[in-house]
Design an enzyme around this catalytic site. Structure first.
Site, PDB file in Angstrom:
ATOM      1  N   HIS A  72       0.846  -1.198   0.000  1.00 25.04           N
ATOM      2  CA  HIS A  72       0.000   0.000   0.000  1.00 25.04           C
ATOM      3  C   HIS A  72       0.882   1.248   0.000  1.00 25.04           C
ATOM      4  O   HIS A  72       1.694   1.401   0.897  1.00 25.04           O
ATOM      5  CB  HIS A  72      -0.860   0.059   1.263  1.00 25.04           C
ATOM      6  CG  HIS A  72      -1.667  -1.178   1.527  1.00 25.04           C
ATOM      7  ND1 HIS A  72      -2.248  -1.445   2.739  1.00 25.04           N
ATOM      8  CD2 HIS A  72      -1.996  -2.219   0.722  1.00 25.04           C
ATOM      9  CE1 HIS A  72      -2.902  -2.603   2.673  1.00 25.04           C
ATOM     10  NE2 HIS A  72      -2.751  -3.099   1.463  1.00 25.04           N
ATOM     11  N   TYR A 135       3.485   2.228  13.957  1.00 24.01           N
ATOM     12  CA  TYR A 135       3.908   3.279  13.016  1.00 24.01           C
ATOM     13  C   TYR A 135       3.206   4.601  13.296  1.00 24.01           C
ATOM     14  O   TYR A 135       2.074   4.649  13.773  1.00 24.01           O
ATOM     15  CB  TYR A 135       3.702   2.846  11.567  1.00 24.01           C
ATOM     16  CG  TYR A 135       2.313   2.427  11.184  1.00 24.01           C
ATOM     17  CD1 TYR A 135       1.841   1.153  11.485  1.00 24.01           C
ATOM     18  CD2 TYR A 135       1.476   3.292  10.492  1.00 24.01           C
ATOM     19  CE1 TYR A 135       0.560   0.767  11.119  1.00 24.01           C
ATOM     20  CE2 TYR A 135       0.207   2.912  10.113  1.00 24.01           C
ATOM     21  CZ  TYR A 135      -0.249   1.644  10.432  1.00 24.01           C
ATOM     22  OH  TYR A 135      -1.508   1.252  10.073  1.00 24.01           O
TER      23      TYR A 135
END
Ligand code: NDP
Length: 476
Positions: A72, A135
């Protein structure tokens, strides 16, 4: 299970994907476990990690080895590491440009982080049970933003990622299985540039400078009205990288009236302050145009360090706008003077008076240099292209400073008329008996050294004046 390496030095490494960085993180272990500074802005900035402004922290927990997610490419930057376990990370550059398709892989344990720039396709495979993949991102997730993702198939033969656990034995979602091959991917376009005030002199010059650029959008007052802050709030700013504000309340005498004062402050000060806040929030580069009117003109030449001393309302409102814009970390304040662009301007007016046989009185005690709007647009393009240090830059044409009367004489001569028809008068004489006249700075020349040091050579004002008068004569 892999052995976690403790005691690394904080280090940043570049990779074949431009802007994609690998960060070695010091992990401190003892009998209780370990501790790390996962993201430490100050230390990492010093080593070259961008000041990307994270706004969201996500964690994906992967129960079993073999869980594989991706590829992605997202419309924001990401900073990835793991809190426990280990992953094999794989990235493919899906941005428009020469590096499209560049691939990089590395194993990530808690002692490794990576910085993934917007538009780089991201994938990982968990290598251990209970892997917590964590993240930071610098925009909030939204369904609208997800519509801007770009995807690539995990099994793409061009990227040819060597998955440690073959994909046939891995845990994938149906959605990820269906992503296209590299040849069918539409690359992610860069963040766009938005220009405001596109019907003014500088705005029109920017339209010419950037004609044909698909990554530049031009907005007039009908789309964004700087006197109406709500029109700024409806823009999806995260799709832009740069905003150039060429809009302003430029009617210097009208600004001295009660209504004009309110308008000038709204457009020249309050709106740039809001733009600066949006720039800080969305990591935008903000380019804003300033004026010699922020000075009283008592010095013969102005450099970028001179302290503000505006005489009238317009200059005061412009100075306030400059201060607001200077708070945005990525800003260029373009200070200019005596703009000559498309439409009604001093040179065209003088050329017309010359043709019609009129003998004008022209102010002879204000001295400065012209700034052809096309030169301002060229300088803005240059500063952005070379990624010049942020800050204030004086921008005008070069050459000997001159008074308006001297410039008018030059126009008359070039147009083939007697320059003696121009009578120099003082500013006081010129405006005698007129109400609501803004005070004008007597000296407007700008020191161009800082601009020149970036590699830009401003053209001589009279050379451009001559060309312009010739073009008026030929009707070009
Ligand atoms: P212009 O007057 O030619 O253009 C100004 C533009 O701003 C116009 O297109 C106008 O829109 C727009 N504008 C005004 N109010 C609003 C608003 N509320 N919302 C959106 N747009 C608005 O100016 P210049 O191109 O000459 O000036 C560009 C910049 O340069 C300005 O920042 C100015 O202060 C600065 N400058 C100019 C100098 C000069 O000699 N002209 C000298 C020094 C600095 P519309 O077309 O709809 O009226």
């Amino acid at each position: 299970m892999g052995e976690l390496e403790t005691g690394k030095q904080l280090r940043v490494r570049e990779t074949p994907i431009p802007g994609f960085l690998v960060i070695d993180l010091p992990v401190h272990g003892d009998n209780r476990g370990w501790f790390k500074e996962n993201w430490q802005r100050e230390k990492q900035l010093a080593l070259g990690v961008p000041d990307f402004g994270p706004v969201q922290n996500n964690i994906s927990f992967n129960a079993q080895p073999g869980v594989t997610r991706g590829i992605h490419a997202e419309p924001w930057d990401k900073y990835i590491s793991v809190a426990s376990g280990r992953v094999f990370g794989a990235w493919v550059d899906l941005r428009e440009g020469d590096s499209f398709g560049a691939t990089f892989t590395i194993e990530i344990d808690p002692s490794v982080a990576v910085f993934v720039p917007r538009g780089v396709g991201n994938a990982f495979q968990a290598l251990e049970p209970d892997t917590a993949y964590t993240y930071l991102v610098n925009d909030h997730w939204s369904a609208e933003a997800q519509g801007e993702y770009t995807f690539l198939n995990l099994a793409d033969p061009t990227a040819a990622i060597d998955w440690p656990i073959p994909l046939a034995q891995a845990e994938l979602s149906d959605k990820d299985r269906a992503h296209p091959q590299l040849a069918d991917v539409t690359p992610m376009a860069p963040r766009k540039t938005l220009v405001l005030g596109v019907n003014g002199q500088v705005g029109r010059a920017l339209r010419q400078q950037w004609a044909g650029r698909t990554d530049v959008e031009f907005a007039g007052r009908d789309r964004i009205d700087l006197a109406r802050p709500d029109t700024l709030e409806s823009i999806r700013w995260s799709t832009y990288g740069t905003v150039v504000n060429a809009a302003a309340h430029t009617a210097v005498d009208a600004a001295e009236t009660p209504e004009g004062r309110v308008d000038a402050w709204a457009v020249n000060a309050a709106a740039p302050a809001r733009l600066a806040a949006l720039a800080a929030q969305h990591g935008l580069t903000l380019v804003h145009i300033s004026s010699d009117y922020v000075f009283d003109g008592s010095r013969p030449q102005h450099d970028e360090t001179e302290r503000f001393s505006p005489l009238g309302v317009y200059g005061q409102s412009k100075a306030a706008g400059d201060l607001a814009v200077s708070v945005a970390s990525r800003h260029y304040v373009i200070r200019t003077s005596w703009v000559v662009g498309e439409g009604k301007n001093f040179i065209a007016t003088m050329a017309s008076l010359a043709e019609r046989g009129i003998a004008p009185s022209v102010v002879g005690d204000q001295v400065g240099r012209l700034a052809f709007a096309s030169e301002i647009a060229r300088a803005i393009d240059h500063l952005l292209a070379v990624d010049a240090p942020h800050g204030t830059y004086n921008v005008s044409n070069a050459g000997e400073p001159a008074s308006w009367a001297e410039i008018a004489k030059r126009v008359f001569e070039r147009a083939g008329h007697e320059s003696g028809r121009v009578t120099p008068v003082t500013t006081a004489e010129y405006y005698r008996g007129k109400a609501d006249i803004a005070p004008r700075p007597p000296h407007s020349s700008l020191d161009l050294g800082r601009l020149e040091a970036t590699g830009f050579a401003p053209r001589d004002q009279f050379e451009m004046l001559d060309e312009y008068v010739d073009s008026l004569a030929s009707g070009a």
